[in-house]
Design an enzyme around this catalytic site. Sequence first.
Site, short mmCIF file in Angstrom:
data_model
loop_
_atom_site.label_atom_id
_atom_site.label_comp_id
_atom_site.label_asym_id
_atom_site.label_seq_id
_atom_site.Cartn_x
_atom_site.Cartn_y
_atom_site.Cartn_z
N TRP A 131 0.88 -1.18 0.00
CA TRP A 131 0.00 0.00 0.00
C TRP A 131 0.91 1.22 0.00
O TRP A 131 1.79 1.34 0.86
CB TRP A 131 -0.86 -0.04 1.27
CG TRP A 131 -1.82 1.08 1.43
CD1 TRP A 131 -2.71 1.54 0.52
CD2 TRP A 131 -1.98 1.88 2.60
NE1 TRP A 131 -3.44 2.57 1.06
CE2 TRP A 131 -3.01 2.80 2.32
CE3 TRP A 131 -1.37 1.91 3.86
CZ2 TRP A 131 -3.45 3.75 3.26
CZ3 TRP A 131 -1.80 2.84 4.79
CH2 TRP A 131 -2.82 3.74 4.49
N ASP A 212 -0.10 -5.10 9.71
CA ASP A 212 -1.16 -4.20 9.24
C ASP A 212 -2.39 -5.07 9.00
O ASP A 212 -2.42 -5.87 8.06
CB ASP A 212 -0.71 -3.50 7.95
CG ASP A 212 -1.76 -2.51 7.45
OD1 ASP A 212 -2.90 -2.53 7.95
OD2 ASP A 212 -1.44 -1.71 6.54
N LYS A 247 -13.08 -0.99 6.75
CA LYS A 247 -13.63 -1.89 5.74
C LYS A 247 -14.65 -2.83 6.36
O LYS A 247 -15.75 -2.97 5.84
CB LYS A 247 -12.51 -2.71 5.09
CG LYS A 247 -11.19 -1.99 4.91
CD LYS A 247 -11.20 -1.03 3.76
CE LYS A 247 -9.89 -0.25 3.75
NZ LYS A 247 -9.69 0.54 2.57
C1 LMR Z 1 -6.86 1.57 -0.41
O1 LMR Z 1 -5.79 0.96 -0.40
O2 LMR Z 1 -7.46 1.88 -1.45
C2 LMR Z 1 -7.51 1.94 0.90
O3 LMR Z 1 -6.77 1.47 1.95
C3 LMR Z 1 -7.85 3.37 0.99
C4 LMR Z 1 -6.66 4.25 1.19
O4 LMR Z 1 -6.64 4.99 2.17
O5 LMR Z 1 -5.74 4.21 0.39
#
Ligand code: LMR
Length: 398
Positions: A131, A212, A247
Site C-alpha cells: 500500500w 497491518d 472496511k
Molecule cells: C486503499 O488501499 O485503497 C484503501 O486502503 C484506501 C486508502 O486509504 O488508500
Amino acid sequence: MFFDHIEAAPADPILGLTEAYKNDPNPNKINLGVGVYQNEAGVTPVLSCVKQAEQQILETETSKSYLPITGLPEFGRLTRELVFGQGHEIIAAKRAVTCHCPGGTGALRIGMDFIKQQNVSPTVWISDPTWANHYQIATAAGLNFERYPYYDRATHGLAFDRMLETLSQAKPGDVVLLHACCHNPTGIDPTLEQWEQIADFLKEKQLLPFMDFAYQGFGHGIEEDAQGVRIIASRCPEMIIASSFSKNLGLYNERVGALTVVCADEAAAARVISQVKISVRTAISNPPAHGEKIVTTVLSDPQLRALWEEELTGMRERIRDMRVLLASKLKEAGAGDFDFVMEQNGMFSFSGLNKDQVETLKKEHGIYIVGSGRICVAGINQRNVDALAKAIAAVVKA
Ligand code: LMR
C-alpha cells in the site's frame, strides 16, 4: 515570500483517483481505484448493524466530553478479542495494550511514531509492492525503510523464498511490516505453513513484527483471517498490530482503527501504553468518539454482532462472486487467462496490467484503477463487468 518555493505535489496514487473519477464527464466511467466496498447497485452502504448501533448511541449518549487518550477500555478489550480470540493467553496475561487511533492509517502512524520516539528501531522492512502510504508513513515518522520482495509476477503467487532471503539481511531489532491478511495490493497471503515459517524466521532473527490488519473478515472470515497474527504471536513475545474498522464495518469516514502492542509481560505493557499515550497526545490529543462507540456497541451486543457477521459475510461473498465473474468475462472477451484473480483475497486484484495499459483504461474507457494494476474487485457489479472485461481485453491485445 515564505511559500513561493513550494512545489506542487503529485496527486495521491489512490485517493487522487477518486478526485479524477469525479471530474470525468464520461457517463460510463467506472471507479475501481480506492479500496471501498460497493454493493451490486454501486453504493457503499451504511451497514444495518451500524445504523442500529447509531440509533442506540443517539438515544443514550449524554455527553460529548473527551474520551481517555487511548479510547474506551471496552473498545480496546473488544479489539484484542477480535485479533487474538476470546480467552487467548495474551489477553489473560494482560500483556497486550490497545489504543484507539483514527483509522488503520492512524494506528500505523502512531505505532511508527512510538517506535521512533522510544528508539525501538531505526528501520522498518516493507513489502514490495505494498500500500503506497506505508512508505510515506514510515518516512513521516522518521524511520528508514527497506523493501523486501513479495510478489512473483510469473506465478502470480508469493515470492516466499526471495522474501525471506532478503529479510535475512535485516539487523536484529529491525521492524518487519506484514499484511495480516488480504495483502494490499496483491491479494496474495502466506499459507498457514508459510506463516509458521515466517514466525520462526522472525523469532530466530530477532525481528519485531508489525502487522497491518486492515481487512479482517474480507479474506476467509474473522477467525480465519487472524491466523497469521496468531501464529506470529505464538512465537514472538512482542509484536505490534494496526487494526482498521474502515472496511469490515464500513466505517470509512468515521476513522476507527486500533493500535495493539503485545509485550513480554503486564509490567512492560503498562510502561508501553504510558508512552503510546504521549505519542497520541502530541499527534491528536485524544480520539474521536462516534465511530469508536459504534464499534464497541456492535461488538458487545450479541444481536448486533450476529448481524454484523452476516453483513460482513455478504460483502466477502459478493467480492468472491465478482472474482469468478470477472475471470470468466475476461476469458470470454479474449483477454487471456485471468483465473489467478480467483485465488486472491480481499478487495483487490493485482491484474498484471502495466502503467501504460492502466493509463489507456482511464483515458479511453473511463475506467479508474491504481497505477500498479490493482483493481478494486469490490467495485465490480453485473452492470459494469462486461464493459470492464472488454476494455481490459482491448488494452491487453493492443
Ligand atoms: C486503499 O488501499 O485503497 C484503501 O486502503 C484506501 C486508502 O486509504 O488508500
